[in-house]
Design a protein around this motif. Structure first.
Motif, PDB file in Angstrom:
ATOM      1  N   ARG A  41       0.817  -1.212   0.000  1.00  0.00           N
ATOM      2  CA  ARG A  41       0.000   0.000   0.000  1.00  0.00           C
ATOM      3  C   ARG A  41       0.849   1.259   0.000  1.00  0.00           C
ATOM      4  NH1 ARG A  41      -4.961  -0.119   4.189  1.00  0.00           N
ATOM      5  NH2 ARG A  41      -5.038   2.037   3.399  1.00  0.00           N
ATOM      6  N   SER A  42       2.048   1.199   0.582  1.00  0.00           N
ATOM      7  CA  SER A  42       2.910   2.384   0.600  1.00  0.00           C
ATOM      8  C   SER A  42       3.327   2.783  -0.817  1.00  0.00           C
ATOM      9  CB  SER A  42       4.151   2.123   1.456  1.00  0.00           C
ATOM     10  OG  SER A  42       4.926   1.060   0.913  1.00  0.00           O
ATOM     11  N   THR A  43       3.468   1.791  -1.705  1.00  0.00           N
ATOM     12  CA  THR A  43       3.799   2.093  -3.105  1.00  0.00           C
ATOM     13  C   THR A  43       2.634   2.809  -3.781  1.00  0.00           C
ATOM     14  OG1 THR A  43       5.174   0.106  -3.181  1.00  0.00           O
ATOM     15  CG2 THR A  43       4.546   1.082  -5.288  1.00  0.00           C
ATOM     16  N   VAL A  44       1.414   2.342  -3.497  1.00  0.00           N
ATOM     17  CA  VAL A  44       0.224   3.001  -4.036  1.00  0.00           C
ATOM     18  C   VAL A  44       0.121   4.425  -3.503  1.00  0.00           C
ATOM     19  CG1 VAL A  44      -2.294   2.959  -4.114  1.00  0.00           C
ATOM     20  CG2 VAL A  44      -1.011   0.826  -4.309  1.00  0.00           C
ATOM     21  N   ALA A  45       0.349   4.588  -2.191  1.00  0.00           N
ATOM     22  CA  ALA A  45       0.256   5.918  -1.583  1.00  0.00           C
ATOM     23  C   ALA A  45       1.249   6.882  -2.216  1.00  0.00           C
ATOM     24  CB  ALA A  45       0.496   5.812  -0.077  1.00  0.00           C
ATOM     25  N   HIS A  46       2.451   6.385  -2.530  1.00  0.00           N
ATOM     26  CA  HIS A  46       3.466   7.220  -3.180  1.00  0.00           C
ATOM     27  C   HIS A  46       2.980   7.688  -4.555  1.00  0.00           C
ATOM     28  CE1 HIS A  46       7.893   7.581  -4.724  1.00  0.00           C
ATOM     29  NE2 HIS A  46       7.303   8.755  -4.589  1.00  0.00           N
ATOM     30  N   ALA A  47       2.393   6.767  -5.337  1.00  0.00           N
ATOM     31  CA  ALA A  47       1.893   7.117  -6.671  1.00  0.00           C
ATOM     32  C   ALA A  47       0.743   8.122  -6.581  1.00  0.00           C
ATOM     33  CB  ALA A  47       1.441   5.859  -7.401  1.00  0.00           C
ATOM     34  N   LEU A  48      -0.175   7.913  -5.637  1.00  0.00           N
ATOM     35  CA  LEU A  48      -1.305   8.827  -5.481  1.00  0.00           C
ATOM     36  C   LEU A  48      -0.849  10.206  -5.029  1.00  0.00           C
ATOM     37  CD1 LEU A  48      -4.019   6.512  -3.851  1.00  0.00           C
ATOM     38  CD2 LEU A  48      -3.687   7.089  -6.266  1.00  0.00           C
ATOM     39  N   SER A  49       0.171  10.239  -4.191  1.00  0.00           N
ATOM     40  CA  SER A  49       0.706  11.523  -3.738  1.00  0.00           C
ATOM     41  C   SER A  49       1.275  12.314  -4.911  1.00  0.00           C
ATOM     42  CB  SER A  49       1.781  11.284  -2.679  1.00  0.00           C
ATOM     43  OG  SER A  49       2.344  12.516  -2.258  1.00  0.00           O
ATOM     44  N   GLU A  50       1.960  11.618  -5.807  1.00  0.00           N
ATOM     45  CA  GLU A  50       2.527  12.278  -6.986  1.00  0.00           C
ATOM     46  C   GLU A  50       1.417  12.817  -7.890  1.00  0.00           C
ATOM     47  OE1 GLU A  50       5.430  13.612  -9.670  1.00  0.00           O
ATOM     48  OE2 GLU A  50       5.656  12.847  -7.627  1.00  0.00           O
ATOM     49  N   LEU A  51       0.371  12.031  -8.100  1.00  0.00           N
ATOM     50  CA  LEU A  51      -0.747  12.478  -8.935  1.00  0.00           C
ATOM     51  C   LEU A  51      -1.490  13.644  -8.293  1.00  0.00           C
ATOM     52  CD1 LEU A  51      -2.159   9.011 -10.091  1.00  0.00           C
ATOM     53  CD2 LEU A  51      -0.926  10.664 -11.499  1.00  0.00           C
ATOM     54  N   THR A  52      -1.544  13.652  -6.960  1.00  0.00           N
ATOM     55  CA  THR A  52      -2.160  14.774  -6.249  1.00  0.00           C
ATOM     56  C   THR A  52      -1.354  16.046  -6.459  1.00  0.00           C
ATOM     57  OG1 THR A  52      -3.041  13.275  -4.563  1.00  0.00           O
ATOM     58  CG2 THR A  52      -2.941  15.615  -4.006  1.00  0.00           C
ATOM     59  N   ASP A  53      -0.029  15.942  -6.365  1.00  0.00           N
ATOM     60  CA  ASP A  53       0.831  17.107  -6.582  1.00  0.00           C
ATOM     61  C   ASP A  53       0.677  17.658  -7.998  1.00  0.00           C
ATOM     62  OD1 ASP A  53       1.772  16.882  -4.010  1.00  0.00           O
ATOM     63  OD2 ASP A  53       3.614  15.814  -4.573  1.00  0.00           O
ATOM     64  N   ARG A  54       0.372  16.790  -8.945  1.00  0.00           N
ATOM     65  CA  ARG A  54       0.212  17.217 -10.336  1.00  0.00           C
ATOM     66  C   ARG A  54      -1.215  17.666 -10.637  1.00  0.00           C
ATOM     67  NH1 ARG A  54       2.606  12.308 -13.681  1.00  0.00           N
ATOM     68  NH2 ARG A  54       1.680  13.538 -15.367  1.00  0.00           N
ATOM     69  N   LYS A  55      -2.060  17.738  -9.608  1.00  0.00           N
ATOM     70  CA  LYS A  55      -3.436  18.240  -9.710  1.00  0.00           C
ATOM     71  C   LYS A  55      -4.329  17.357 -10.578  1.00  0.00           C
ATOM     72  CE  LYS A  55      -1.962  21.873  -7.469  1.00  0.00           C
ATOM     73  NZ  LYS A  55      -2.202  21.983  -6.006  1.00  0.00           N
ATOM     74  N   LEU A  56      -3.955  16.086 -10.733  1.00  0.00           N
ATOM     75  CA  LEU A  56      -4.795  15.172 -11.500  1.00  0.00           C
ATOM     76  C   LEU A  56      -5.870  14.533 -10.628  1.00  0.00           C
ATOM     77  CD1 LEU A  56      -2.158  13.388 -13.761  1.00  0.00           C
ATOM     78  CD2 LEU A  56      -3.847  15.086 -14.447  1.00  0.00           C
ATOM     79  N   ILE A  57      -5.599  14.399  -9.342  1.00  0.00           N
ATOM     80  CA  ILE A  57      -6.570  13.829  -8.417  1.00  0.00           C
ATOM     81  C   ILE A  57      -6.632  14.687  -7.168  1.00  0.00           C
ATOM     82  CG2 ILE A  57      -6.218  11.467  -9.263  1.00  0.00           C
ATOM     83  CD1 ILE A  57      -4.525  10.923  -6.777  1.00  0.00           C
ATOM     84  N   VAL A  58      -7.715  14.530  -6.408  1.00  0.00           N
ATOM     85  CA  VAL A  58      -7.853  15.191  -5.109  1.00  0.00           C
ATOM     86  C   VAL A  58      -8.208  14.127  -4.079  1.00  0.00           C
ATOM     87  CG1 VAL A  58      -8.501  17.447  -6.007  1.00  0.00           C
ATOM     88  CG2 VAL A  58     -10.273  15.751  -5.608  1.00  0.00           C
ATOM     89  N   ARG A  59      -7.645  14.261  -2.887  1.00  0.00           N
ATOM     90  CA  ARG A  59      -7.888  13.289  -1.816  1.00  0.00           C
ATOM     91  C   ARG A  59      -8.728  13.968  -0.748  1.00  0.00           C
ATOM     92  NH1 ARG A  59      -2.488   9.817  -0.891  1.00  0.00           N
ATOM     93  NH2 ARG A  59      -4.093   8.230  -0.569  1.00  0.00           N
ATOM     94  N   LYS A  60      -9.883  13.383  -0.445  1.00  0.00           N
ATOM     95  CA  LYS A  60     -10.823  13.949   0.519  1.00  0.00           C
ATOM     96  C   LYS A  60     -10.889  13.032   1.735  1.00  0.00           C
ATOM     97  CE  LYS A  60     -13.579  16.016  -3.196  1.00  0.00           C
ATOM     98  NZ  LYS A  60     -14.920  16.127  -3.824  1.00  0.00           N
ATOM     99  N   ILE A  61     -10.508  13.572   2.876  1.00  0.00           N
ATOM    100  CA  ILE A  61     -10.468  12.780   4.103  1.00  0.00           C
ATOM    101  C   ILE A  61     -11.867  12.249   4.422  1.00  0.00           C
ATOM    102  CG2 ILE A  61      -9.997  12.840   6.585  1.00  0.00           C
ATOM    103  CD1 ILE A  61      -7.941  15.010   6.044  1.00  0.00           C
ATOM    104  N   GLY A  62     -11.941  10.954   4.631  1.00  0.00           N
ATOM    105  CA  GLY A  62     -13.206  10.324   4.973  1.00  0.00           C
ATOM    106  C   GLY A  62     -14.074   9.973   3.783  1.00  0.00           C
TER     107      GLY A  62
END
Length: 447
Positions: A41-62
């Motif tokens: 899961r840490s590998t997935v989290a790293h990829a999602l973090s990169e996509l978030t920084d590039r404004k392709l995705i947004v992460r909403k708590i909960g």
């Protein structure tokens, strides 16, 4: 895990940019992605973090992780997503099968046109370039006069139409005729009645014009008069779109009785009829009545569209729209103001074809069509003995339909045909709410 991290990044970015994951759509959870890509899961989290920084995705708590909204470079706007829908599960299965076995003997029965080998053979007649250039410089907005004369004469001989060339507007095919009507004659929010299923539902023109589509069920005799009667009582129908001769996708020929019922109802409520006549020269039997609704002496407000594409192939996109002279002139002016018009060269080619070669080509197409229908029908009877198409009487297509409760059998048939390297068109693309498929039997080759 750098390679796996990059693989996740590439897969998600591709899905977002292509529109398979639309703006605002929730993406799979970290746990699900870790299972899919067989990683931590840490590998997935790293990829999602990169996509978030590039404004392709947004992460909403909960709530989860979503494709970013409001970026024109990502996916498509909501209106465009209606016009370019996401691939269906069947389409995804087809793409996967094609990628896995690109060299397999695929048969594309989802195609809408005749095989290239059936199209006109030989040389195009000699043309005067001076005449072509003169027409391009001085041509009428309605189209080439000589072609309009040839079309008027052809319709006079076939259907006893009495037309002036000034009632003929040359188009780049039926779709342009529909575009001119929906954008130049109708207004956003107008209700139009359309056969269901119908190839009209495949066209983004209606959605782009903001029209409300009122479905009229197809029955054995043609569009349901009960559905049409109920529709005109419930809402103001601005136009009825019909394809009464070898309807696409069903191949049904609307009966004389049903035509008269439709004419009577439309005359009573002053509803104009748009009639698409693309395949009338392709009956399975000489007994089929192939004269259009417009030929009826009872017909009221009519717009009649024809095309040469079924006989000359998709490379020659020339059609015509027949209507009152003042209306087709207004539509020609609308086209002139919003488009660049038509090229003179294909109009000259079609003029010569109509006056010299069409009869021989139609005879050739009819022979090919009947032979192909026999081969394909034999194959389907042997492969699926309990499966029967609707009663098509002409054209290039057979249409198969299942009750809703038999969707598993429908899906099994799609898969069986795919295993046979046969690709079909799903009924949902034609506005059908039942499991259904259209097959262009002219592309079938027995093995």
């Amino acid at each position: 895990m750098a390679g796996k991290y990059q693989e996740i990044m590439t897969a998600l970015e591709s899905a977002i940019v292509s529109g398979r994951l639309a703006p605002g759509e929730r993406i799979p959870s970290e746990r699900d992605l870790a299972t899919t890509f067989n990683c931590h899961r840490s590998t997935v989290a790293h990829a999602l973090s990169e996509l978030t920084d590039r404004k392709l995705i947004v992460r909403k708590i909960g709530s989860g992780t979503f494709v970013a909204d409001g970026k024109w470079t990502v996916g498509l706007p909501a209106r465009m997503r209606q016009i370019v829908p996401k691939p269906t599960p069947y389409q995804q299965a087809v793409e996967k099968a094609l990628a896995k076995s690109p060299e397999a003997p695929w048969q594309h029965l989802e195609n809408g046109d005749a095989p290239l080998s059936w199209l006109p053979q030989g040389q195009i007649g000699t043309l005067s370039w001076d005449a072509v250039f003169a027409e391009a410089a001085d041509g009428d907005q309605l189209g080439l006069w000589a072609l309009r004369e040839a079309i008027a004469e052809d319709l006079r001989q076939r259907y006893h139409f009495h037309l002036s060339p000034n009632e003929v507007l040359i188009t780049s095919g039926t779709q342009q005729a529909i575009f001119l009507i929906t954008h130049g004659f109708l207004n956003p929010g107008d209700a139009v009645a359309i056969e269901a299923p119908s190839y009209f539902y495949c066209l983004p023109i209606f959605q782009a014009a903001g029209l409300r589509l009122i479905p009229i069920r197809m029955e054995a005799e043609g569009p349901s008069i009960d559905d049409l009667s109920q529709a005109v009582r419930r809402t103001r129908i601005r136009m009825l779109f019909l394809n009464p001769i070898f309807q696409n996708p069903t191949g049904i020929l609307t009966s004389v009785r049903r035509r008269n019922e439709i004419i009577h109802l439309c005359n009573r409520y002053q509803i104009p009829i748009f009639e698409d006549d693309a395949s009338a020269r392709l009956p399975f039997s000489d007994k089929a009545l192939t004269s259009p609704i417009k030929a009826s002496p009872l017909a009221g407000q009519m717009l009649y569209a024809g095309s040469i594409s079924k006989y000359m192939g998709p490379s020659i996109r020339i059609g015509w729209l027949i209507g009152p002279a003042h209306l087709v002139r207004a539509l020609a002016h609308f086209r002139h103001e919003t488009d660049t018009g038509l090229s003179a060269l294909p109009q000259y080619i079609v003029r010569d074809y109509l006056t010299a070669d069409l009869a021989a080509q139609v005879t050739r197409l009819q022979q090919h069509t009947v032979n192909a229908l026999g081969q394909f029908s034999d194959f389907m009877k042997a492969r699926f003995p309990t499966l029967h198409p609707l009663a098509a009487q002409g054209g290039f297509y057979l249409y198969y339909r299942w009750p809703k409760k038999k969707r598993p059998q429908y899906e099994a048939t799609l898969q069986a045909l795919l295993d046979d390297h046969i690709i079909v068109a799903e009924g949902r693309h034609f506005g059908d709410d039942l499991p259904a498929m259209r097959l262009n039997f002219t592309h079938f080759r027995s093995r």
